[in-house]
Design a protein around this motif. Sequence first.
Motif, mmCIF file in Angstrom:
data_model
loop_
_atom_site.group_PDB
_atom_site.id
_atom_site.type_symbol
_atom_site.label_atom_id
_atom_site.label_comp_id
_atom_site.label_asym_id
_atom_site.label_seq_id
_atom_site.Cartn_x
_atom_site.Cartn_y
_atom_site.Cartn_z
ATOM 1 N N PHE A 93 0.817 -1.212 0.000
ATOM 2 C CA PHE A 93 0.000 0.000 0.000
ATOM 3 C C PHE A 93 0.854 1.267 0.000
ATOM 4 C CE2 PHE A 93 -2.347 -3.381 2.167
ATOM 5 C CZ PHE A 93 -3.471 -3.453 1.357
ATOM 6 N N GLY A 94 2.164 1.101 -0.194
ATOM 7 C CA GLY A 94 3.049 2.253 -0.283
ATOM 8 C C GLY A 94 3.532 2.790 1.037
ATOM 9 N N GLN A 95 3.259 2.069 2.127
ATOM 10 C CA GLN A 95 3.727 2.522 3.437
ATOM 11 C C GLN A 95 5.178 2.084 3.649
ATOM 12 O OE1 GLN A 95 1.812 4.502 5.361
ATOM 13 N NE2 GLN A 95 0.365 4.377 3.653
ATOM 14 N N PRO A 96 5.999 2.921 4.289
ATOM 15 C CA PRO A 96 7.409 2.571 4.484
ATOM 16 C C PRO A 96 7.585 1.410 5.465
ATOM 17 C CG PRO A 96 6.883 4.603 5.645
ATOM 18 C CD PRO A 96 5.690 4.257 4.822
ATOM 19 N N LEU A 97 8.370 0.421 5.057
ATOM 20 C CA LEU A 97 8.697 -0.713 5.918
ATOM 21 C C LEU A 97 10.114 -0.605 6.465
ATOM 22 C CD1 LEU A 97 7.214 -3.674 3.827
ATOM 23 C CD2 LEU A 97 6.179 -2.507 5.784
ATOM 24 N N GLY A 98 10.936 0.160 5.781
ATOM 25 C CA GLY A 98 12.311 0.316 6.226
ATOM 26 C C GLY A 98 13.047 1.266 5.306
ATOM 27 N N VAL A 99 14.027 1.967 5.859
ATOM 28 C CA VAL A 99 14.832 2.910 5.085
ATOM 29 C C VAL A 99 16.297 2.542 5.287
ATOM 30 C CG1 VAL A 99 15.435 5.317 4.694
ATOM 31 C CG2 VAL A 99 13.103 4.723 5.414
ATOM 32 N N GLN A 108 22.972 3.628 7.814
ATOM 33 C CA GLN A 108 21.825 3.725 8.710
ATOM 34 C C GLN A 108 20.686 2.865 8.174
ATOM 35 O OE1 GLN A 108 21.262 8.089 8.571
ATOM 36 N NE2 GLN A 108 21.417 8.051 10.800
ATOM 37 N N ILE A 109 19.962 2.241 9.073
ATOM 38 C CA ILE A 109 18.711 1.569 8.747
ATOM 39 C C ILE A 109 17.666 2.040 9.750
ATOM 40 C CG2 ILE A 109 17.475 -0.624 8.728
ATOM 41 C CD1 ILE A 109 19.876 -1.942 7.546
ATOM 42 N N TYR A 110 16.553 2.507 9.209
ATOM 43 C CA TYR A 110 15.477 3.010 10.057
ATOM 44 C C TYR A 110 14.305 2.043 10.002
ATOM 45 C CZ TYR A 110 11.611 5.938 11.680
ATOM 46 O OH TYR A 110 10.510 6.423 12.347
ATOM 47 N N ASP A 111 13.860 1.622 11.167
ATOM 48 C CA ASP A 111 12.687 0.759 11.301
ATOM 49 C C ASP A 111 11.518 1.628 11.744
ATOM 50 O OD1 ASP A 111 10.698 -1.006 11.991
ATOM 51 O OD2 ASP A 111 12.013 -2.388 13.083
ATOM 52 N N PRO A 112 10.605 2.005 10.826
ATOM 53 C CA PRO A 112 9.521 2.926 11.196
ATOM 54 C C PRO A 112 8.506 2.290 12.148
ATOM 55 C CG PRO A 112 9.245 2.156 8.950
ATOM 56 C CD PRO A 112 10.572 1.658 9.392
ATOM 57 N N GLN A 113 8.378 0.964 12.127
ATOM 58 C CA GLN A 113 7.416 0.317 13.011
ATOM 59 C C GLN A 113 7.845 0.431 14.472
ATOM 60 O OE1 GLN A 113 7.211 -3.624 11.318
ATOM 61 N NE2 GLN A 113 5.545 -3.042 9.935
ATOM 62 N N ALA A 123 23.640 -2.053 11.981
ATOM 63 C CA ALA A 123 22.946 -1.824 10.714
ATOM 64 C C ALA A 123 23.292 -2.912 9.697
ATOM 65 C CB ALA A 123 23.296 -0.445 10.159
ATOM 66 N N TRP A 124 24.562 -3.327 9.667
ATOM 67 C CA TRP A 124 24.940 -4.406 8.748
ATOM 68 C C TRP A 124 24.185 -5.683 9.101
ATOM 69 C CZ3 TRP A 124 27.294 -3.444 4.378
ATOM 70 C CH2 TRP A 124 28.111 -2.322 4.268
ATOM 71 N N TYR A 125 24.015 -5.933 10.396
ATOM 72 C CA TYR A 125 23.266 -7.111 10.827
ATOM 73 C C TYR A 125 21.792 -6.982 10.425
ATOM 74 C CZ TYR A 125 21.093 -10.524 13.943
ATOM 75 O OH TYR A 125 20.348 -11.547 14.444
ATOM 76 N N SER A 128 20.603 -7.872 6.747
ATOM 77 C CA SER A 128 20.229 -9.243 6.419
ATOM 78 C C SER A 128 18.749 -9.486 6.690
ATOM 79 C CB SER A 128 21.078 -10.230 7.230
ATOM 80 O OG SER A 128 22.439 -10.133 6.868
ATOM 81 N N ASP A 129 18.216 -8.875 7.753
ATOM 82 C CA ASP A 129 16.789 -9.020 8.040
ATOM 83 C C ASP A 129 15.929 -8.282 7.018
ATOM 84 O OD1 ASP A 129 17.263 -10.593 10.207
ATOM 85 O OD2 ASP A 129 16.999 -9.013 11.697
ATOM 86 N N LEU A 130 16.409 -7.109 6.590
ATOM 87 C CA LEU A 130 15.621 -6.276 5.680
ATOM 88 C C LEU A 130 15.638 -6.812 4.255
ATOM 89 C CD1 LEU A 130 13.933 -3.673 5.467
ATOM 90 C CD2 LEU A 130 16.057 -2.432 4.992
ATOM 91 N N PHE A 131 16.820 -7.250 3.778
ATOM 92 C CA PHE A 131 16.974 -7.659 2.380
ATOM 93 C C PHE A 131 17.143 -9.165 2.200
ATOM 94 C CE2 PHE A 131 19.089 -3.311 2.226
ATOM 95 C CZ PHE A 131 17.935 -2.668 1.816
#
Length: 263
Positions: A93-99, A108-113, A123-125, A128-131
């Motif tokens: 639905f176009g909502q951000p899941l991660g940046v 940097q990795i941002y978890d909006p939830q 962030a490197w760790y 692996s969860d994000l991608f």
Amino acid sequence: MNPSFPVRVLLAAIALAVLSACQTVPPAPTPAPEKTVSDAVILSALETHQSAVHSVRAFVKTQIRTPFLNHTLRQTVIARNDQSIRLDTLSAFGQPLGVFIFKPGHIQIYDPQKNRIHTGAEAWYMMSDLFGTWFDFGEFINVFLGKVPRFDKLEVRGITAEGAPVRYVLDAYDPFRKERYRIVLDGDTLRPVEMTQFKNLEKVYHVAWSQSKPVGAISFPHQVTIQRFEQGDEVILNYRNPQVNPAIPDTAFELFPERSATP
């Protein structure tokens, strides 16, 4: 002596002659294709291509295949100057899941939830969860821009022609990393379509740039495929409506630029 013996010998000789005549003559070897343009022209065209793209902004469908997980992500990508990249992963639905943001010396990795920012080793760790895998984005930003990575560091040691239609193959060497590159150019456009990196004679990764289409005055590959052999994974980026060489401010690579601007 059996009188029929000479007849049998004659018949065998005739049969052997017929069989020999019916044998297929092996085809003549296909001559190797010849270069129709000089090495200087090929190198000049590749150098022009390398300097033509500075940045890209696009929607992408990213397919990631690993030995443990296959999935598809909807993302936006912003990349600039061969060294900075931002990937926003979106829901259906176009909502951000991660940046994800990478720039020199900073990740940097941002978890909006969870409203949480991960930096450094964490962030490197989290990557692996994000991608589903991890990438050295410093190596691959150029690849996402349709360009040969570290081209300015490479020594081109030979250029040959192969195939039909003809393609030009550059044998290049990185004296700093002690790595070899096999770079394949389209014979008509002289733009890179494939590249393989080798380390100690072993394949490290392979890139294919395909589905090139004009974006303004630039011919840009709308599909980029990366295969990494040691990791056993494959990533395919399919660009949709890319903008090539847009002006991208520094704030695009900040999570909350409005906070930074607050006195």
